[in-house]
Design a protein around this motif. Structure first.
Motif, mmCIF file in Angstrom:
data_model
loop_
_atom_site.group_PDB
_atom_site.id
_atom_site.type_symbol
_atom_site.label_atom_id
_atom_site.label_comp_id
_atom_site.label_asym_id
_atom_site.label_seq_id
_atom_site.Cartn_x
_atom_site.Cartn_y
_atom_site.Cartn_z
ATOM 1 N N SER A 187 -16.380 -13.374 34.606
ATOM 2 C CA SER A 187 -17.191 -12.260 34.124
ATOM 3 C C SER A 187 -17.618 -12.529 32.692
ATOM 4 C CB SER A 187 -16.402 -10.946 34.184
ATOM 5 O OG SER A 187 -15.351 -10.971 33.228
ATOM 6 N N ILE A 188 -18.545 -11.722 32.191
ATOM 7 C CA ILE A 188 -19.016 -11.894 30.820
ATOM 8 C C ILE A 188 -17.897 -11.622 29.821
ATOM 9 C CG2 ILE A 188 -19.889 -9.521 30.621
ATOM 10 C CD1 ILE A 188 -22.203 -10.670 28.951
ATOM 11 N N GLU A 189 -16.962 -10.741 30.178
ATOM 12 C CA GLU A 189 -15.835 -10.456 29.279
ATOM 13 C C GLU A 189 -14.993 -11.702 29.019
ATOM 14 O OE1 GLU A 189 -17.140 -6.568 30.917
ATOM 15 O OE2 GLU A 189 -16.731 -8.551 31.799
ATOM 16 N N ASP A 190 -14.957 -12.621 29.986
ATOM 17 C CA ASP A 190 -14.153 -13.839 29.829
ATOM 18 C C ASP A 190 -14.742 -14.817 28.821
ATOM 19 O OD1 ASP A 190 -12.407 -12.895 31.763
ATOM 20 O OD2 ASP A 190 -13.380 -13.983 33.405
ATOM 21 N N THR A 191 -15.970 -14.562 28.358
ATOM 22 C CA THR A 191 -16.621 -15.492 27.425
ATOM 23 C C THR A 191 -16.466 -15.066 25.971
ATOM 24 O OG1 THR A 191 -18.769 -14.343 27.479
ATOM 25 C CG2 THR A 191 -18.354 -15.987 29.204
ATOM 26 N N ALA A 192 -15.660 -14.037 25.727
ATOM 27 C CA ALA A 192 -15.548 -13.476 24.375
ATOM 28 C C ALA A 192 -15.141 -14.517 23.337
ATOM 29 C CB ALA A 192 -14.565 -12.310 24.371
ATOM 30 N N HIS A 207 -32.104 -10.733 21.582
ATOM 31 C CA HIS A 207 -31.715 -9.336 21.370
ATOM 32 C C HIS A 207 -30.989 -8.791 22.599
ATOM 33 C CE1 HIS A 207 -32.446 -4.926 21.452
ATOM 34 N NE2 HIS A 207 -32.145 -5.025 20.179
ATOM 35 N N TRP A 208 -31.531 -9.097 23.784
ATOM 36 C CA TRP A 208 -30.925 -8.573 25.007
ATOM 37 C C TRP A 208 -29.542 -9.184 25.235
ATOM 38 C CZ3 TRP A 208 -29.009 -10.056 29.728
ATOM 39 C CH2 TRP A 208 -28.840 -9.022 30.658
ATOM 40 N N ALA A 209 -29.407 -10.492 25.002
ATOM 41 C CA ALA A 209 -28.123 -11.163 25.224
ATOM 42 C C ALA A 209 -27.055 -10.622 24.278
ATOM 43 C CB ALA A 209 -28.289 -12.667 25.038
ATOM 44 N N GLU A 210 -27.419 -10.415 23.014
ATOM 45 C CA GLU A 210 -26.449 -9.876 22.067
ATOM 46 C C GLU A 210 -26.009 -8.481 22.473
ATOM 47 O OE1 GLU A 210 -27.559 -12.102 17.864
ATOM 48 O OE2 GLU A 210 -28.641 -10.265 18.404
ATOM 49 N N GLN A 211 -26.948 -7.661 22.917
ATOM 50 C CA GLN A 211 -26.597 -6.305 23.343
ATOM 51 C C GLN A 211 -25.702 -6.327 24.580
ATOM 52 O OE1 GLN A 211 -27.249 -3.437 21.655
ATOM 53 N NE2 GLN A 211 -27.968 -4.864 20.086
ATOM 54 N N ALA A 212 -25.953 -7.263 25.493
ATOM 55 C CA ALA A 212 -25.128 -7.373 26.702
ATOM 56 C C ALA A 212 -23.691 -7.736 26.337
ATOM 57 C CB ALA A 212 -25.722 -8.415 27.649
ATOM 58 N N CYS A 213 -23.535 -8.633 25.376
ATOM 59 C CA CYS A 213 -22.189 -9.014 24.935
ATOM 60 C C CYS A 213 -21.490 -7.839 24.250
ATOM 61 C CB CYS A 213 -22.265 -10.202 23.986
ATOM 62 S SG CYS A 213 -22.784 -11.751 24.763
ATOM 63 N N ARG A 214 -22.231 -7.131 23.400
ATOM 64 C CA ARG A 214 -21.630 -5.993 22.703
ATOM 65 C C ARG A 214 -21.240 -4.888 23.671
ATOM 66 N NH1 ARG A 214 -26.347 -6.614 18.198
ATOM 67 N NH2 ARG A 214 -25.386 -8.374 17.075
ATOM 68 N N SER A 215 -22.047 -4.707 24.704
ATOM 69 C CA SER A 215 -21.701 -3.704 25.723
ATOM 70 C C SER A 215 -20.439 -4.111 26.476
ATOM 71 C CB SER A 215 -22.860 -3.530 26.710
ATOM 72 O OG SER A 215 -24.000 -2.994 26.065
ATOM 73 N N ALA A 216 -20.182 -5.428 26.525
ATOM 74 C CA ALA A 216 -18.975 -5.920 27.192
ATOM 75 C C ALA A 216 -17.772 -5.913 26.258
ATOM 76 C CB ALA A 216 -19.219 -7.335 27.720
ATOM 77 N N GLY A 217 -17.985 -5.503 25.002
ATOM 78 C CA GLY A 217 -16.861 -5.308 24.097
ATOM 79 C C GLY A 217 -16.604 -6.414 23.097
ATOM 80 N N PHE A 218 -17.564 -7.307 22.862
ATOM 81 C CA PHE A 218 -17.316 -8.365 21.888
ATOM 82 C C PHE A 218 -18.630 -8.810 21.236
ATOM 83 C CE2 PHE A 218 -18.324 -10.561 25.802
ATOM 84 C CZ PHE A 218 -19.074 -11.667 25.416
#
Length: 304
Positions: A187-192, A207-218
């Protein structure tokens, strides 16, 4: 009578900001542009430009002329489109601005189809980032732009440009191939804690990729920046980075990277835009129709 070519120079100055940029865009010398605008002032009988330091500023009277010039150019372009439509053959040049993944996935087949079906149409293609290309198409540098829009990130809109959806593609998490030497990613959370590759700041994808990561908590550790998607793919496949990639980049090629679905199944929209005044020009209609056929063949390679 006001000279249309000089009026266009005034409008170009409004769009581009400096005499040097107008000269570069239209392949004139700066002194020639200055001379032509001075002649336009004489024709108009009013002051059109005022010096402010090293730059020139349009007067309110010049702004009035610019507004009328935009309408005049649209009328002339529409007349040219109607004239071309009255002919029995499709001819002319279509200048296309396109971003990289669309250039790789859509343009080769589109060019081949155009050569076969419309041999008298000349296609000129230049790679541009979508936001820049939309502005430049509005400014008449290009006839047609292929642009993209990420979820929740609206592309710029210009009233003079239309917008027709071409296709959509899923955005997935691209990670290195599985290896005993690397942690398993599901999952994306595993890439923190991993290294990311993204396009430079200002790009919609970044911009979209950064927001997706931040939404995943990192906050993503962006160690690599490049607008070259082929370079991004090599970094992922070699085990040096992870990224969020739209499906179009994999067209016509296999990959050793693992592609993981994201929550909500996000999709990117790809669309074309042209100036409304030129939308009915046969060569532009042919290019758009051919792009749509190519996009459908990419979306359904087996015809299903």
């Amino acid at each position: 009578m006001l000279d249309v070519r000089r009026l266009r120079l005034l409008r170009e100055l409004k769009i581009r900001g400096t005499l040097a940029e107008v000269a570069e865009a239209l392949q004139y010398s700066p002194s020639s542009v200055s001379q032509q605008l001075a002649l336009l002032e004489k024709e108009a009988g009013v002051e059109l430009l005022r010096k402010t330091g090293r730059r020139v500023q349009l007067t309110p009277q010049a702004e009035v002329l610019v507004a009328h010039t935009a309408q005049l150019l649209e009328t002339l372009e529409q007349a040219e489109a109607d004239l071309a439509a009255s002919l029995t053959t499709v001819t002319g040049t279509v200048r296309i601005a396109v971003f990289q993944s669309a250039a790789l996935a859509l343009m080769p087949e589109t060019l081949t189809r155009m050569t076969t079906a419309y041999p008298e149409v000349r296609i000129e293609m230049i790679q541009r980032e979508p936001e820049t290309a939309l502005h430049e198409t509005w400014a008449r540098d290009f006839d047609l732009v292929i642009a993209e829009q990420y979820p929740g990130h609206a592309a710029p809109r210009y009233p003079e440009l239309d917008r027709i959806k071409l296709t959509t593609d899923a955005i997935r998490l691209a990670v290195p191939p599985a290896s005993p030497d690397r942690p398993r990613i599901t999952s994306i959370e595993d890439t923190a804690g991993l290294a990311w590759v993204m396009e430079p700041r200002g790009a919609a994808s970044r911009h979209w990729a950064e927001q997706a990561c931040r939404s995943a908590g990192f906050e993503p550790d962006v160690r690599f920046e490049t607008a070259d998607l082929q370079a991004q793919i090599r970094l992922i496949e070699s085990g040096n980075a992870v990224a969020l990639m739209p499906d179009l980049v994999w067209t016509g090629r296999s990959t050793t990277a693992q592609l993981l679905d994201l929550p909500g199944n996000p999709h990117r929209t790809i669309f074309t835009s042209v100036r409304r005044s030129s939308a009915k020009r046969p060569a532009i209609l042919a290019a758009r129709e051919t792009l749509a056929i190519t996009a459908e063949s990419v979306r359904n390679p087996d015809g299903g």
